[in-house]
Design an enzyme around this catalytic site. Structure first.
Site, short mmCIF file in Angstrom:
data_model
loop_
_atom_site.label_atom_id
_atom_site.label_comp_id
_atom_site.label_asym_id
_atom_site.label_seq_id
_atom_site.Cartn_x
_atom_site.Cartn_y
_atom_site.Cartn_z
N GLY A 145 -18.44 45.54 -38.32
CA GLY A 145 -17.80 44.39 -38.59
C GLY A 145 -16.55 44.11 -39.24
O GLY A 145 -16.02 43.35 -39.97
N SER B 206 -13.76 43.47 -38.18
CA SER B 206 -12.57 42.73 -37.57
C SER B 206 -12.37 41.51 -38.34
O SER B 206 -11.23 40.80 -38.20
CB SER B 206 -12.96 42.35 -35.95
OG SER B 206 -14.01 41.68 -35.95
N SER C 180 -28.26 38.86 -47.63
CA SER C 180 -28.02 37.49 -47.84
C SER C 180 -29.05 36.91 -48.74
O SER C 180 -30.25 37.52 -48.73
CB SER C 180 -28.16 36.63 -46.64
OG SER C 180 -28.01 35.17 -46.88
N TYR D 109 -33.14 33.68 -39.49
CA TYR D 109 -32.04 34.41 -40.19
C TYR D 109 -32.73 35.11 -41.54
O TYR D 109 -32.37 36.33 -41.68
CB TYR D 109 -30.81 33.50 -40.55
CG TYR D 109 -29.53 34.26 -41.11
CD1 TYR D 109 -28.52 34.92 -40.54
CD2 TYR D 109 -29.67 33.96 -42.65
CE1 TYR D 109 -27.61 35.50 -41.55
CE2 TYR D 109 -28.58 34.68 -43.28
CZ TYR D 109 -27.47 35.24 -42.56
OH TYR D 109 -26.47 35.76 -43.34
N ALA D 110 -33.33 34.24 -42.07
CA ALA D 110 -34.00 34.65 -43.42
C ALA D 110 -34.69 35.94 -43.36
O ALA D 110 -34.74 36.98 -43.91
CB ALA D 110 -34.71 33.63 -44.18
N ALA D 111 -35.38 35.90 -42.33
CA ALA D 111 -36.33 37.13 -41.70
C ALA D 111 -35.60 38.35 -41.72
O ALA D 111 -36.04 39.27 -42.25
CB ALA D 111 -37.41 36.50 -40.56
N LYS E 247 -32.79 39.11 -42.60
CA LYS E 247 -31.99 39.74 -43.77
C LYS E 247 -33.43 40.16 -45.08
O LYS E 247 -33.01 41.01 -45.85
CB LYS E 247 -31.20 38.53 -44.78
CG LYS E 247 -29.93 38.11 -43.77
CD LYS E 247 -29.24 39.45 -43.59
CE LYS E 247 -27.80 38.96 -43.10
NZ LYS E 247 -27.02 40.14 -42.83
#
Length: 230
Positions: free
Chosen positions: A15, A17, A128, A140-142, A144
């Site tokens: 990541g 960039s 996160s 998303y939480a899962a 992370k």
């Protein structure tokens, strides 16, 4: 590659960039590391110690080819994306995409790189604060949260070799991802300190964890929350 560059510590960072990945690469380069950046877009304008390998991280074969032959002292998985939705509107494809990028790619990278890493190496996964849960961000939480369990498992496995594995978990950070239309349904929460987390702050902690003074820190999720967890 010059003899001086060959002698530098080498880190593979995803990541690079933009956002946190770019900040980490810049920090490590300033501290004398040699960095191999994995991303679809070449960030350009980097010193000779930076090498870019163009790759779609979700392409299994391309990822395998991109890391072939690499034996870095450190691995940092910083690439990420966020898609948000409340229950009743969850997008299964979005959930799969985040899982693949955050968890599956981390697993594939570590599986390919860490067995050949010299003892005393370092692995940092960018997580996160949302791993603890947040309304509208369950998918998303899962992903992370999964990084934490994976990192702790690897840390236990690799401790006899002196290889540390940690998760750096920032709250809302001032990156392009914060303005991604894919997360428009859930506005970022400003931390109590009154500002967003600076990517350079995430990079500074990551650089410390990659250094010699962090050899006793492993299996931890370190949160940079600006007071959001209070």
């Amino acid at each position: 590659m010059t003899a001086e560059e060959t002698g530098k510590r080498h880190a593979v960072v995803t990541g690079t960039s933009s956002g946190i990945g770019a900040a980490i690469a810049e920090r490590l380069l300033r501290e004398g590391w040699r960095v191999t950046g994995l991303s679809r877009t070449d960030p350009g304008d980097r010193p000779a110690a930076f090498t870019h390998r163009a790759v779609d991280l979700l392409d299994v074969e391309a990822l395998r080819s991109a890391v072939a032959g690499l034996r870095p002292a450190a691995l940092v998985h910083a690439a990420g994306l966020m898609r948000t939705a409340p229950l009743g509107s969850l997008d299964p494809a979005a959930g799969v995409g985040m899982w693949r990028l955050h968890v599956d790619v981390a697993s594939r990278l570590a599986d390919a790189i860490v067995p050949g890493m010299e003892d005393g190496g370092r692995v940092v996964l960018i997580g996160s604060r949302t791993a603890a849960g947040a309304a509208g961000r369950s998918q998303y939480a899962a992903t992370k949260a999964a990084l934490v369990g994976m990192a702790r498992s690897w840390a236990a496995e690799l401790a006899p070799r002196g290889i540390t594995v940690n998760v750096v978990a920032p709250a809302a950070t001032d990156t392009p991802m914060l303005r991604d239309p894919g997360r428009a349904g859930v506005a970022p929460r400003l931390p109590p300190i009154g500002r967003l987390i600076d990517p350079a702050e995430v990079a500074a902690l990551t650089a410390f964890l990659l250094g010699p003074e962090a050899g006793a820190i492993t299996g931890q999720q370190i949160v940079i929350c600006g007071g959001s967890s209070l």
